[in-house]
Scaffold this motif. Structure first.
Motif, PDB file in Angstrom:
ATOM      1  N   ARG A  60       3.119  10.520   8.673  1.00  0.00           N
ATOM      2  CA  ARG A  60       2.461  11.742   9.139  1.00  0.00           C
ATOM      3  C   ARG A  60       2.253  11.720  10.652  1.00  0.00           C
ATOM      4  NH1 ARG A  60      -0.188  16.076   7.589  1.00  0.00           N
ATOM      5  NH2 ARG A  60      -0.227  15.611   5.370  1.00  0.00           N
ATOM      6  N   ARG A  61       1.884  10.569  11.193  1.00  0.00           N
ATOM      7  CA  ARG A  61       1.632  10.496  12.632  1.00  0.00           C
ATOM      8  C   ARG A  61       2.889  10.794  13.434  1.00  0.00           C
ATOM      9  NH1 ARG A  61      -0.283   5.770  12.785  1.00  0.00           N
ATOM     10  NH2 ARG A  61       1.448   4.567  13.635  1.00  0.00           N
ATOM     11  N   HIS A  62       4.036  10.303  12.968  1.00  0.00           N
ATOM     12  CA  HIS A  62       5.270  10.455  13.734  1.00  0.00           C
ATOM     13  C   HIS A  62       6.041  11.728  13.395  1.00  0.00           C
ATOM     14  CE1 HIS A  62       5.264   6.601  15.831  1.00  0.00           C
ATOM     15  NE2 HIS A  62       4.823   6.038  14.720  1.00  0.00           N
ATOM     16  N   PHE A  63       5.972  12.184  12.143  1.00  0.00           N
ATOM     17  CA  PHE A  63       6.782  13.326  11.727  1.00  0.00           C
ATOM     18  C   PHE A  63       5.968  14.563  11.374  1.00  0.00           C
ATOM     19  CE2 PHE A  63       9.559   9.658  10.387  1.00  0.00           C
ATOM     20  CZ  PHE A  63      10.462   9.814  11.424  1.00  0.00           C
ATOM     21  N   GLY A  64       4.644  14.452  11.388  1.00  0.00           N
ATOM     22  CA  GLY A  64       3.803  15.621  11.182  1.00  0.00           C
ATOM     23  C   GLY A  64       3.691  16.106   9.757  1.00  0.00           C
ATOM     24  N   CYS A  65       4.104  15.290   8.793  1.00  0.00           N
ATOM     25  CA  CYS A  65       4.020  15.684   7.383  1.00  0.00           C
ATOM     26  C   CYS A  65       4.023  14.431   6.530  1.00  0.00           C
ATOM     27  CB  CYS A  65       5.188  16.592   7.007  1.00  0.00           C
ATOM     28  SG  CYS A  65       6.814  15.790   7.130  1.00  0.00           S
ATOM     29  N   THR A  66       3.754  14.599   5.235  1.00  0.00           N
ATOM     30  CA  THR A  66       3.811  13.468   4.317  1.00  0.00           C
ATOM     31  C   THR A  66       5.255  13.236   3.882  1.00  0.00           C
ATOM     32  OG1 THR A  66       3.574  14.795   2.314  1.00  0.00           O
ATOM     33  CG2 THR A  66       1.539  14.128   3.434  1.00  0.00           C
ATOM     34  N   PRO A  67       5.563  12.056   3.323  1.00  0.00           N
ATOM     35  CA  PRO A  67       6.899  11.852   2.767  1.00  0.00           C
ATOM     36  C   PRO A  67       7.256  12.894   1.705  1.00  0.00           C
ATOM     37  CG  PRO A  67       5.781   9.749   2.984  1.00  0.00           C
ATOM     38  CD  PRO A  67       4.762  10.816   3.290  1.00  0.00           C
ATOM     39  N   GLY A  68       6.256  13.325   0.927  1.00  0.00           N
ATOM     40  CA  GLY A  68       6.508  14.350  -0.085  1.00  0.00           C
ATOM     41  C   GLY A  68       6.880  15.689   0.528  1.00  0.00           C
ATOM     42  N   ASP A  69       6.191  16.052   1.618  1.00  0.00           N
ATOM     43  CA  ASP A  69       6.530  17.291   2.326  1.00  0.00           C
ATOM     44  C   ASP A  69       7.964  17.227   2.841  1.00  0.00           C
ATOM     45  OD1 ASP A  69       4.007  18.390   1.979  1.00  0.00           O
ATOM     46  OD2 ASP A  69       3.239  17.519   3.844  1.00  0.00           O
ATOM     47  N   TYR A  70       8.329  16.091   3.403  1.00  0.00           N
ATOM     48  CA  TYR A  70       9.671  15.954   3.966  1.00  0.00           C
ATOM     49  C   TYR A  70      10.728  16.018   2.873  1.00  0.00           C
ATOM     50  CZ  TYR A  70      13.522  14.341   6.821  1.00  0.00           C
ATOM     51  OH  TYR A  70      14.725  14.261   7.473  1.00  0.00           O
ATOM     52  N   LEU A  71      10.431  15.409   1.728  1.00  0.00           N
ATOM     53  CA  LEU A  71      11.366  15.454   0.605  1.00  0.00           C
ATOM     54  C   LEU A  71      11.604  16.891   0.152  1.00  0.00           C
ATOM     55  CD1 LEU A  71      13.037  13.987  -1.573  1.00  0.00           C
ATOM     56  CD2 LEU A  71      10.939  13.838  -2.949  1.00  0.00           C
ATOM     57  N   ARG A  72      10.537  17.691   0.090  1.00  0.00           N
ATOM     58  CA  ARG A  72      10.696  19.095  -0.307  1.00  0.00           C
ATOM     59  C   ARG A  72      11.563  19.851   0.696  1.00  0.00           C
ATOM     60  NH1 ARG A  72       5.407  18.314  -2.259  1.00  0.00           N
ATOM     61  NH2 ARG A  72       4.448  18.842  -0.255  1.00  0.00           N
ATOM     62  N   ARG A  73      11.377  19.593   1.987  1.00  0.00           N
ATOM     63  CA  ARG A  73      12.201  20.246   2.998  1.00  0.00           C
ATOM     64  C   ARG A  73      13.676  19.881   2.828  1.00  0.00           C
ATOM     65  NH1 ARG A  73       8.890  18.893   8.549  1.00  0.00           N
ATOM     66  NH2 ARG A  73       6.881  19.786   7.973  1.00  0.00           N
TER      67      ARG A  73
ATOM     68  N   ALA B 293      21.207  14.604  15.628  1.00  0.00           N
ATOM     69  CA  ALA B 293      20.027  14.490  14.767  1.00  0.00           C
ATOM     70  C   ALA B 293      19.039  15.560  15.198  1.00  0.00           C
ATOM     71  CB  ALA B 293      19.405  13.101  14.901  1.00  0.00           C
ATOM     72  N   LEU B 294      19.054  16.693  14.497  1.00  0.00           N
ATOM     73  CA  LEU B 294      18.200  17.814  14.874  1.00  0.00           C
ATOM     74  C   LEU B 294      16.796  17.657  14.291  1.00  0.00           C
ATOM     75  CD1 LEU B 294      20.789  20.678  14.376  1.00  0.00           C
ATOM     76  CD2 LEU B 294      19.893  19.835  16.547  1.00  0.00           C
ATOM     77  N   PRO B 295      15.795  18.197  14.979  1.00  0.00           N
ATOM     78  CA  PRO B 295      14.414  18.081  14.488  1.00  0.00           C
ATOM     79  C   PRO B 295      14.232  18.729  13.117  1.00  0.00           C
ATOM     80  CG  PRO B 295      14.473  18.826  16.782  1.00  0.00           C
ATOM     81  CD  PRO B 295      15.881  18.897  16.268  1.00  0.00           C
ATOM     82  N   ASP B 296      13.258  18.246  12.374  1.00  0.00           N
ATOM     83  CA  ASP B 296      12.970  18.755  11.039  1.00  0.00           C
ATOM     84  C   ASP B 296      11.946  19.886  11.065  1.00  0.00           C
ATOM     85  OD1 ASP B 296      12.860  15.356  10.484  1.00  0.00           O
ATOM     86  OD2 ASP B 296      14.526  16.604   9.793  1.00  0.00           O
ATOM     87  N   ARG B 297      11.363  20.159  12.226  1.00  0.00           N
ATOM     88  CA  ARG B 297      10.373  21.208  12.364  1.00  0.00           C
ATOM     89  C   ARG B 297      10.584  21.897  13.707  1.00  0.00           C
ATOM     90  NH1 ARG B 297       5.023  17.433  13.395  1.00  0.00           N
ATOM     91  NH2 ARG B 297       6.136  15.638  14.208  1.00  0.00           N
ATOM     92  N   PRO B 298      10.023  23.082  13.901  1.00  0.00           N
ATOM     93  CA  PRO B 298      10.237  23.791  15.165  1.00  0.00           C
ATOM     94  C   PRO B 298       9.844  22.941  16.366  1.00  0.00           C
ATOM     95  CG  PRO B 298       9.217  25.240  13.565  1.00  0.00           C
ATOM     96  CD  PRO B 298       9.212  23.874  12.948  1.00  0.00           C
ATOM     97  N   ARG B 299      10.715  22.917  17.364  1.00  0.00           N
ATOM     98  CA  ARG B 299      10.459  22.093  18.548  1.00  0.00           C
ATOM     99  C   ARG B 299      10.968  22.810  19.788  1.00  0.00           C
ATOM    100  NH1 ARG B 299       8.792  17.231  19.880  1.00  0.00           N
ATOM    101  NH2 ARG B 299       9.624  16.177  21.724  1.00  0.00           N
ATOM    102  N   ALA B 300      10.161  22.751  20.852  1.00  0.00           N
ATOM    103  CA  ALA B 300      10.532  23.357  22.126  1.00  0.00           C
ATOM    104  C   ALA B 300      10.932  22.261  23.109  1.00  0.00           C
ATOM    105  CB  ALA B 300       9.353  24.146  22.696  1.00  0.00           C
ATOM    106  N   PHE B 301      11.879  22.584  23.950  1.00  0.00           N
ATOM    107  CA  PHE B 301      12.249  21.640  25.003  1.00  0.00           C
ATOM    108  C   PHE B 301      12.622  22.412  26.264  1.00  0.00           C
ATOM    109  CE2 PHE B 301      15.798  22.435  22.217  1.00  0.00           C
ATOM    110  CZ  PHE B 301      16.887  22.637  23.053  1.00  0.00           C
ATOM    111  N   ALA B 302      12.357  21.784  27.394  1.00  0.00           N
ATOM    112  CA  ALA B 302      12.609  22.434  28.677  1.00  0.00           C
ATOM    113  C   ALA B 302      14.100  22.607  28.889  1.00  0.00           C
ATOM    114  CB  ALA B 302      11.998  21.607  29.811  1.00  0.00           C
TER     115      ALA B 302
END
Length: 238
Positions: free
Chosen positions: A171-184, A75-84
């Protein structure tokens, strides 16, 4: 560095230098070891610090076919993410192989790339454990049914919560609205279809929830920096 778009998903493995990135989880000034995952269609202006010192990074690109192949396993992130990235991990061994490019290392290289996928997935799995089950259910519903015309009321019914609470939590957990996520999701599905099928553009647009081909073309151009036709041709020529 001008703002630019990457059509395909990729990892940026920071090997040397100080890197400025807007990825979630990245420090204000990143230093190695660090790995950044950028999903398809990422729009950013990440760069090395502009003091003339520069740096070095390695990129591992993930084609749409690879993403589809591993979709059920990671399950890869839906937005840019950095990890150590600790010493001795897959990124470091990949960097070593990149300098040799021996054919006998093909299986080893692929295995290390899968380790990178799993590492990027681990952060999202950890987050999932702290999410309300209904919120993850809505996210999967948007992903699976992105070609349909969905309403906030329908999503609220799937979640079993009020629409206001749903929107706020999403938005709090995924950083976008459901509509934004649907467009992605629609854009990612469109890119996958353009890569894997020879369907007409109007058919791809319809399958991805766009009312007409013109709307689809404008949205795709804005996200990927090229038209659907040009994107398909570029993939075919690669």
């Amino acid at each position: 560095m001008h703002e630019h778009t990457h059509a395909e998903a990729h990892f940026v493995v920071l090997l040397r230098g100080e890197y400025l990135s807007g990825a979630e989880g990245a420090p204000a000034l990143a230093r190695e070891p660090l790995v950044i995952y950028n999903p398809p269609g990422t729009l950013h202006r990440d760069r090395f610090r502009g003091d003339g010192v520069g740096g070095e990074f390695m990129t591992v690109t993930l084609g749409m076919g690879t993403l589809r192949e591993y979709a059920q396993a990671v399950a890869l992130p839906d937005r840019p993410r950095a990890f150590a990235a600790g010493k001795g991990e897959a990124w470091q061994r990949l960097a070593g192989l990149a300098t040799t490019r021996e054919a006998s290392d093909a299986l080893h290289s692929e295995s290390l790339c899968v380790e990178l996928l799993d590492a990027a997935s681990a952060s999202l799995r950890a987050r999932r454990e702290h999410l309300p089950p209904w919120l993850w259910r809505v996210r999967e519903y948007l992903h699976d049914d992105c070609g349909s015309e969905l309403s906030l009321g329908e999503l609220a019914a799937v979640a079993g919560v009020h629409a206001v609470h749903l929107t706020r939590s999403f938005r709090r957990h995924f950083g976008c609205t459901p509509g934004d996520y649907l467009r992605r999701c629609r854009l990612a599905k469109a890119a996958a279809l353009l890569t894997s099928s020879r369907e007409a553009l109007v058919e791809v647009a319809a399958r991805c929830g766009y009312f007409d081909q013109a709307h689809f073309a404008r949205s795709f151009q804005a996200a990927f920096g090229r038209s659907p036709r040009a994107y398909r041709q570029a993939v075919a020529d690669a």
